[in-house]
Motif scaffolding. Sequence first.
Motif, mmCIF file in Angstrom:
data_model
loop_
_atom_site.group_PDB
_atom_site.id
_atom_site.type_symbol
_atom_site.label_atom_id
_atom_site.label_comp_id
_atom_site.label_asym_id
_atom_site.label_seq_id
_atom_site.Cartn_x
_atom_site.Cartn_y
_atom_site.Cartn_z
ATOM 1 N N THR A 111 0.835 -1.202 0.000
ATOM 2 C CA THR A 111 0.000 0.000 0.000
ATOM 3 C C THR A 111 0.868 1.250 0.000
ATOM 4 O OG1 THR A 111 -1.739 -1.180 1.186
ATOM 5 C CG2 THR A 111 -1.819 1.215 1.242
ATOM 6 N N GLY A 112 1.914 1.248 0.818
ATOM 7 C CA GLY A 112 2.836 2.388 0.839
ATOM 8 C C GLY A 112 3.511 2.594 -0.504
ATOM 9 N N ARG A 113 3.924 1.503 -1.127
ATOM 10 C CA ARG A 113 4.554 1.591 -2.451
ATOM 11 C C ARG A 113 3.565 2.117 -3.483
ATOM 12 N NH1 ARG A 113 8.341 2.620 -5.718
ATOM 13 N NH2 ARG A 113 8.746 1.174 -7.394
ATOM 14 N N ALA A 114 2.316 1.680 -3.404
ATOM 15 C CA ALA A 114 1.295 2.159 -4.341
ATOM 16 C C ALA A 114 1.068 3.661 -4.158
ATOM 17 C CB ALA A 114 -0.011 1.388 -4.147
ATOM 18 N N GLU A 115 1.046 4.125 -2.907
ATOM 19 C CA GLU A 115 0.871 5.563 -2.667
ATOM 20 C C GLU A 115 2.054 6.356 -3.212
ATOM 21 O OE1 GLU A 115 0.292 5.791 1.526
ATOM 22 O OE2 GLU A 115 -1.790 5.094 1.419
ATOM 23 N N GLU A 116 3.267 5.808 -3.059
ATOM 24 C CA GLU A 116 4.443 6.483 -3.623
ATOM 25 C C GLU A 116 4.350 6.543 -5.144
ATOM 26 O OE1 GLU A 116 7.897 4.391 -2.314
ATOM 27 O OE2 GLU A 116 7.584 4.907 -0.200
ATOM 28 N N LEU A 117 3.902 5.467 -5.761
ATOM 29 C CA LEU A 117 3.766 5.455 -7.214
ATOM 30 C C LEU A 117 2.693 6.432 -7.685
ATOM 31 C CD1 LEU A 117 4.177 1.652 -7.986
ATOM 32 C CD2 LEU A 117 5.792 3.489 -8.460
ATOM 33 N N ILE A 118 1.610 6.555 -6.922
ATOM 34 C CA ILE A 118 0.560 7.510 -7.283
ATOM 35 C C ILE A 118 1.098 8.932 -7.214
ATOM 36 C CG2 ILE A 118 -1.623 8.497 -6.477
ATOM 37 C CD1 ILE A 118 -2.458 5.616 -5.742
ATOM 38 N N ALA B 280 4.284 9.836 -7.461
ATOM 39 C CA ALA B 280 5.253 9.999 -8.547
ATOM 40 C C ALA B 280 4.549 10.176 -9.884
ATOM 41 C CB ALA B 280 6.190 8.794 -8.593
ATOM 42 N N ASN B 281 3.454 9.465 -10.076
ATOM 43 C CA ASN B 281 2.686 9.592 -11.307
ATOM 44 C C ASN B 281 2.101 11.000 -11.432
ATOM 45 O OD1 ASN B 281 1.483 8.901 -13.703
ATOM 46 N ND2 ASN B 281 -0.152 7.699 -12.780
ATOM 47 N N ALA B 282 1.611 11.553 -10.322
ATOM 48 C CA ALA B 282 1.064 12.913 -10.350
ATOM 49 C C ALA B 282 2.162 13.923 -10.678
ATOM 50 C CB ALA B 282 0.416 13.244 -9.011
ATOM 51 N N ARG B 283 3.365 13.736 -10.105
ATOM 52 C CA ARG B 283 4.485 14.636 -10.426
ATOM 53 C C ARG B 283 4.853 14.531 -11.897
ATOM 54 N NH1 ARG B 283 6.373 12.650 -5.431
ATOM 55 N NH2 ARG B 283 7.729 11.188 -6.518
ATOM 56 N N GLN B 284 4.882 13.320 -12.420
ATOM 57 C CA GLN B 284 5.212 13.139 -13.830
ATOM 58 C C GLN B 284 4.139 13.754 -14.731
ATOM 59 O OE1 GLN B 284 7.983 11.975 -15.155
ATOM 60 N NE2 GLN B 284 8.883 11.565 -13.158
ATOM 61 N N GLN B 285 2.887 13.663 -14.313
ATOM 62 C CA GLN B 285 1.795 14.258 -15.085
ATOM 63 C C GLN B 285 1.944 15.777 -15.126
ATOM 64 O OE1 GLN B 285 -0.366 12.392 -16.705
ATOM 65 N NE2 GLN B 285 -1.541 14.061 -17.554
ATOM 66 N N THR B 286 2.298 16.376 -13.977
ATOM 67 C CA THR B 286 2.509 17.818 -13.923
ATOM 68 C C THR B 286 3.688 18.215 -14.806
ATOM 69 O OG1 THR B 286 1.667 17.843 -11.670
ATOM 70 C CG2 THR B 286 2.920 19.759 -12.367
ATOM 71 N N ALA B 287 4.765 17.451 -14.754
ATOM 72 C CA ALA B 287 5.924 17.731 -15.599
ATOM 73 C C ALA B 287 5.569 17.587 -17.072
ATOM 74 C CB ALA B 287 7.075 16.800 -15.236
ATOM 75 N N LEU B 288 4.744 16.616 -17.415
ATOM 76 C CA LEU B 288 4.330 16.412 -18.796
ATOM 77 C C LEU B 288 3.522 17.602 -19.300
ATOM 78 C CD1 LEU B 288 4.108 14.539 -21.267
ATOM 79 C CD2 LEU B 288 2.032 13.623 -20.243
ATOM 80 N N VAL B 289 2.618 18.105 -18.476
ATOM 81 C CA VAL B 289 1.822 19.271 -18.880
ATOM 82 C C VAL B 289 2.742 20.467 -19.125
ATOM 83 C CG1 VAL B 289 0.097 20.922 -18.048
ATOM 84 C CG2 VAL B 289 -0.294 18.483 -17.776
ATOM 85 N N GLY B 290 3.730 20.674 -18.236
ATOM 86 C CA GLY B 290 4.684 21.765 -18.420
ATOM 87 C C GLY B 290 5.506 21.603 -19.688
ATOM 88 N N LEU B 291 5.937 20.381 -19.970
ATOM 89 C CA LEU B 291 6.720 20.141 -21.186
ATOM 90 C C LEU B 291 5.878 20.324 -22.447
ATOM 91 C CD1 LEU B 291 8.859 17.071 -20.070
ATOM 92 C CD2 LEU B 291 9.638 19.415 -20.464
#
Length: 165
Positions: A73-80, A82-93
């Motif tokens: 569960t902790g790993r899944a929350e970390e992945l979620i 990280a996914n949100a950070r990557q999504q934000t970076a993708l929008v910026g790019l």
Amino acid sequence: MLRRFFPTPTDDGLDAAAGSPSTDAPGAGEPDLAALPLVGITRRRAAILLGVLVAAWIVILFARQISEAATATGRAEELIAANARQQTALVGLQAELERIQQPAFIAQEARGYGLGGPREIAFTLGVGAPALDANAPGSAAQRLGAPTPVSPLERWLTLLFGPSG
């Protein structure tokens, strides 16, 4: 529960009637071990011990599964996250990609390499060129709408009596 009294080791091997050692007992001078109480593990105690061990094993397995589930569960929350950070970076790019594909940006970058329009004159400053003065033409102090330094007294007087003519 009945209480049994076992013969003492000195009584073993004596005939009760004659008071002499019996000859039919194996090892006439040795005590009979069959007459001693068994203080070891009975079937009931073995079953209880086995039941306790099985219950402890089940509890340990269950605790391990809970621990693994919590880790997952902790790993899944970390992945979620990280996914949100990557999504934000993708929008910026994506926004940056749209910006650098505009003709105005391309022309500005081309001017940096001396590839301006046909009527433009390319120039660069020398390596050892001094910095411009603060009041040089085109500087921030001379631009239209640049704030002029005004003392607090002048501001109050302007507020009370209006702008000076």
